[in-house]
Design a protein around this motif. Structure first.
Motif, PDB file in Angstrom:
ATOM      1  N   THR A   2       0.899  -1.171   0.058  1.00  9.67           N
ATOM      2  CA  THR A   2       0.067   0.043   0.059  1.00  9.67           C
ATOM      3  C   THR A   2       0.811   1.242  -0.045  1.00  9.67           C
ATOM      4  OG1 THR A   2      -1.481  -1.070   1.335  1.00  9.67           O
ATOM      5  CG2 THR A   2      -1.830   1.223   1.152  1.00  9.67           C
ATOM      6  N   ALA A   3       0.847   2.251  -0.870  1.00  7.19           N
ATOM      7  CA  ALA A   3       1.463   3.316  -1.192  1.00  7.19           C
ATOM      8  C   ALA A   3       1.367   4.114   0.158  1.00  7.19           C
ATOM      9  CB  ALA A   3       1.202   4.253  -2.314  1.00  7.19           C
ATOM     10  N   ARG A   4       2.184   4.386   0.912  1.00  6.37           N
ATOM     11  CA  ARG A   4       2.514   5.429   1.898  1.00  6.37           C
ATOM     12  C   ARG A   4       1.960   7.026   1.133  1.00  6.37           C
ATOM     13  NH1 ARG A   4       8.145   3.959   4.186  1.00  6.37           N
ATOM     14  NH2 ARG A   4       8.326   4.577   1.866  1.00  6.37           N
ATOM     15  N   THR A   5       1.114   7.557   1.654  1.00  7.15           N
ATOM     16  CA  THR A   5       0.678   9.032   1.058  1.00  7.15           C
ATOM     17  C   THR A   5       0.880   9.994   2.018  1.00  7.15           C
ATOM     18  OG1 THR A   5      -0.659   7.631  -0.555  1.00  7.15           O
ATOM     19  CG2 THR A   5      -0.982   9.988  -0.269  1.00  7.15           C
ATOM     20  N   LEU A   6       1.424  11.117   1.575  1.00  6.15           N
ATOM     21  CA  LEU A   6       1.400  12.283   2.249  1.00  6.15           C
ATOM     22  C   LEU A   6       0.805  13.271   1.583  1.00  6.15           C
ATOM     23  CD1 LEU A   6       2.552  13.971   4.649  1.00  6.15           C
ATOM     24  CD2 LEU A   6       4.593  14.463   3.243  1.00  6.15           C
ATOM     25  N   ILE A   7      -0.344  14.122   2.417  1.00  6.96           N
ATOM     26  CA  ILE A   7      -1.127  15.020   1.716  1.00  6.96           C
ATOM     27  C   ILE A   7      -0.725  16.512   2.455  1.00  6.96           C
ATOM     28  CG2 ILE A   7      -3.270  16.097   1.101  1.00  6.96           C
ATOM     29  CD1 ILE A   7      -4.290  13.175   1.092  1.00  6.96           C
ATOM     30  N   MET A   8       0.076  17.423   1.727  1.00  4.56           N
ATOM     31  CA  MET A   8       0.472  18.613   2.683  1.00  4.56           C
ATOM     32  C   MET A   8       0.111  19.741   2.052  1.00  4.56           C
ATOM     33  SD  MET A   8       4.365  19.002   3.778  1.00  4.56           S
ATOM     34  CE  MET A   8       5.061  18.703   2.060  1.00  4.56           C
ATOM     35  N   GLY A   9      -0.195  20.749   3.072  1.00  5.08           N
ATOM     36  CA  GLY A   9      -0.664  22.138   2.514  1.00  5.08           C
ATOM     37  C   GLY A   9       0.610  23.125   2.943  1.00  5.08           C
ATOM     38  N   ILE A  10       1.293  23.737   2.212  1.00  2.57           N
ATOM     39  CA  ILE A  10       2.325  24.713   2.602  1.00  2.57           C
ATOM     40  C   ILE A  10       1.957  26.138   2.202  1.00  2.57           C
ATOM     41  CG2 ILE A  10       4.212  22.957   2.476  1.00  2.57           C
ATOM     42  CD1 ILE A  10       4.772  23.929  -0.355  1.00  2.57           C
ATOM     43  N   GLY A  11       2.795  27.010   3.033  1.00  2.00           N
ATOM     44  CA  GLY A  11       2.492  28.534   2.873  1.00  2.00           C
ATOM     45  C   GLY A  11       2.259  29.005   4.220  1.00  2.00           C
ATOM     46  N   ASN A  12       2.284  30.239   4.188  1.00  2.00           N
ATOM     47  CA  ASN A  12       2.044  31.201   5.384  1.00  2.00           C
ATOM     48  C   ASN A  12       0.748  32.103   5.564  1.00  2.00           C
ATOM     49  OD1 ASN A  12       2.563  33.158   7.450  1.00  2.00           O
ATOM     50  ND2 ASN A  12       4.527  33.603   6.950  1.00  2.00           N
ATOM     51  N   VAL A  13      -0.095  31.518   6.492  1.00  2.00           N
ATOM     52  CA  VAL A  13      -1.627  32.009   6.505  1.00  2.00           C
ATOM     53  C   VAL A  13      -1.575  33.414   7.046  1.00  2.00           C
ATOM     54  CG1 VAL A  13      -2.383  29.739   7.075  1.00  2.00           C
ATOM     55  CG2 VAL A  13      -1.792  31.113   8.972  1.00  2.00           C
ATOM     56  N   LEU A  14      -0.402  34.208   7.512  1.00  3.23           N
ATOM     57  CA  LEU A  14      -0.579  35.355   7.841  1.00  3.23           C
ATOM     58  C   LEU A  14      -0.389  36.147   6.647  1.00  3.23           C
ATOM     59  CD1 LEU A  14       2.145  35.390  10.843  1.00  3.23           C
ATOM     60  CD2 LEU A  14      -0.504  35.051  10.958  1.00  3.23           C
ATOM     61  N   TRP A  15       0.035  35.905   5.578  1.00  2.00           N
ATOM     62  CA  TRP A  15      -0.090  36.540   4.389  1.00  2.00           C
ATOM     63  C   TRP A  15      -1.043  36.350   3.170  1.00  2.00           C
ATOM     64  CZ3 TRP A  15       2.859  40.907   4.466  1.00  2.00           C
ATOM     65  CH2 TRP A  15       3.804  41.147   5.132  1.00  2.00           C
ATOM     66  N   ALA A  16      -2.286  36.692   3.713  1.00  2.07           N
ATOM     67  CA  ALA A  16      -3.515  36.607   2.709  1.00  2.07           C
ATOM     68  C   ALA A  16      -3.399  35.274   1.957  1.00  2.07           C
ATOM     69  CB  ALA A  16      -3.579  37.765   1.954  1.00  2.07           C
ATOM     70  N   ASP A  17      -3.314  35.365   0.660  1.00  2.00           N
ATOM     71  CA  ASP A  17      -3.411  34.225  -0.234  1.00  2.00           C
ATOM     72  C   ASP A  17      -2.341  33.189   0.042  1.00  2.00           C
ATOM     73  OD1 ASP A  17      -6.084  35.046  -1.442  1.00  2.00           O
ATOM     74  OD2 ASP A  17      -5.162  36.028  -2.818  1.00  2.00           O
ATOM     75  N   GLU A  18      -1.377  33.494   0.599  1.00  2.00           N
ATOM     76  CA  GLU A  18      -0.082  32.581   0.803  1.00  2.00           C
ATOM     77  C   GLU A  18      -0.708  31.584   1.527  1.00  2.00           C
ATOM     78  OE1 GLU A  18       3.259  31.991   1.909  1.00  2.00           O
ATOM     79  OE2 GLU A  18       4.102  32.826   0.084  1.00  2.00           O
ATOM     80  N   GLY A  19      -1.841  31.770   2.133  1.00  2.00           N
ATOM     81  CA  GLY A  19      -2.372  30.341   3.243  1.00  2.00           C
ATOM     82  C   GLY A  19      -3.102  29.580   2.607  1.00  2.00           C
ATOM     83  N   PHE A  20      -3.481  29.451   0.912  1.00  2.00           N
ATOM     84  CA  PHE A  20      -4.286  28.658   0.445  1.00  2.00           C
ATOM     85  C   PHE A  20      -3.924  27.225   0.716  1.00  2.00           C
ATOM     86  CE2 PHE A  20      -4.902  25.922  -3.256  1.00  2.00           C
ATOM     87  CZ  PHE A  20      -6.560  26.105  -3.495  1.00  2.00           C
ATOM     88  N   GLY A  21      -2.541  26.699   0.646  1.00  2.00           N
ATOM     89  CA  GLY A  21      -2.431  25.329   0.687  1.00  2.00           C
ATOM     90  C   GLY A  21      -2.736  25.000   2.176  1.00  2.00           C
ATOM     91  N   VAL A  22      -2.261  25.684   2.905  1.00  2.00           N
ATOM     92  CA  VAL A  22      -2.750  25.128   4.506  1.00  2.00           C
ATOM     93  C   VAL A  22      -4.264  25.090   4.693  1.00  2.00           C
ATOM     94  CG1 VAL A  22      -2.670  25.901   6.866  1.00  2.00           C
ATOM     95  CG2 VAL A  22      -0.552  26.028   5.446  1.00  2.00           C
ATOM     96  N   ARG A  23      -4.996  26.071   4.054  1.00  2.00           N
ATOM     97  CA  ARG A  23      -6.336  25.942   4.059  1.00  2.00           C
ATOM     98  C   ARG A  23      -7.047  24.712   3.542  1.00  2.00           C
ATOM     99  NH1 ARG A  23      -6.109  28.693   8.697  1.00  2.00           N
ATOM    100  NH2 ARG A  23      -5.654  31.116   8.573  1.00  2.00           N
TER     101      ARG A  23
END
Length: 202
Positions: A2-23
């Motif tokens: 079974t494939a070990r899968t990592l789903i990750m959001g990156i970015g800085n939520v303090l800088w408006a749209d930079e937080g897209f991945g985390v959200r």
């Protein structure tokens, strides 16, 4: 296996749209549960501290705000060897160069995930410290998640409606609802940033 899968959001939520991945990963965790071989992570701006997570993964799906030079809110999916190139082609912040380095280091050390998928959204606003996602970018959270679920299904990984494992996500105090609802109005806010994040006395 079974494939070990990592789903990750990156970015800085303090800088408006930079937080897209985390959200995105936050919303995904709020609404979907996954098998034990799938891990969800708020990668923030951690850079090389993310290497141990990549070492353990066979599949990596990344949500991020990426400046592709397109219309704000446009989603673009990049896969395989193209992922590092797109993450640094037009640097928006230190986190993008940092994640390029993470992938390059993992490749050099021989444990980069075999499958790489980047689900990126063109930002509208980055120069708003303490600001939230702009509407045109926030509207792409659910479509981005739908893309991720389709990609996972193609890899034989099924998600079920429900709550996922949020142990590797940020503190609830900075989740999107609490963060954006707690921000002062435009009339009240400090225009040099969000004074909730200034040290007392400044």
């Amino acid at each position: 296996m079974t494939a070990r899968t990592l789903i990750m959001g990156i970015g800085n939520v303090l800088w408006a749209d930079e937080g897209f991945g985390v959200r995105c990963v936050e919303t995904l965790t709020d609404n979907w549960s996954f098998p034990e071989n799938v891990q969800l992570l708020d990668g923030g701006t951690q850079g090389l501290y993310l290497l141990p997570f990549l070492e353990e993964a066979d599949v990596l799906i990344v949500f991020d705000a990426v400046d592709y030079g397109l219309t704000p809110g446009t989603l673009k999916i990049v896969e395989g060897d193209e992922v590092p190139r797109f993450m640094g082609a037009k640097k928006m912040s230190l986190h993008q160069t940092g994640f390029q380095d993470v992938i390059a280091t993992a490749q050099l050390m021989g444990y980069c995930p075999e499958t790489l998928i980047l689900i990126g959204c063109q930002p509208e606003e980055l120069e708003d410290y303490g600001g939230g996602l702009r509407d045109v970018v926030a509207a792409q959270i659910d479509p981005a998640i739908a893309i991720a679920l389709d990609k996972l299904k193609m890899l034989g990984i099924s998600a079920q409606p429900g709550r996922g494992d949020d142990r590797l996500l940020a503190d609830p105090a900075i989740k999107r609802g609490a963060y954006e609802e707690g921000r002062p109005s435009a009339d009240e806010a400090c225009r040099t940033g969000d004074d909730r994040f200034f040290p007392v006395g400044e």
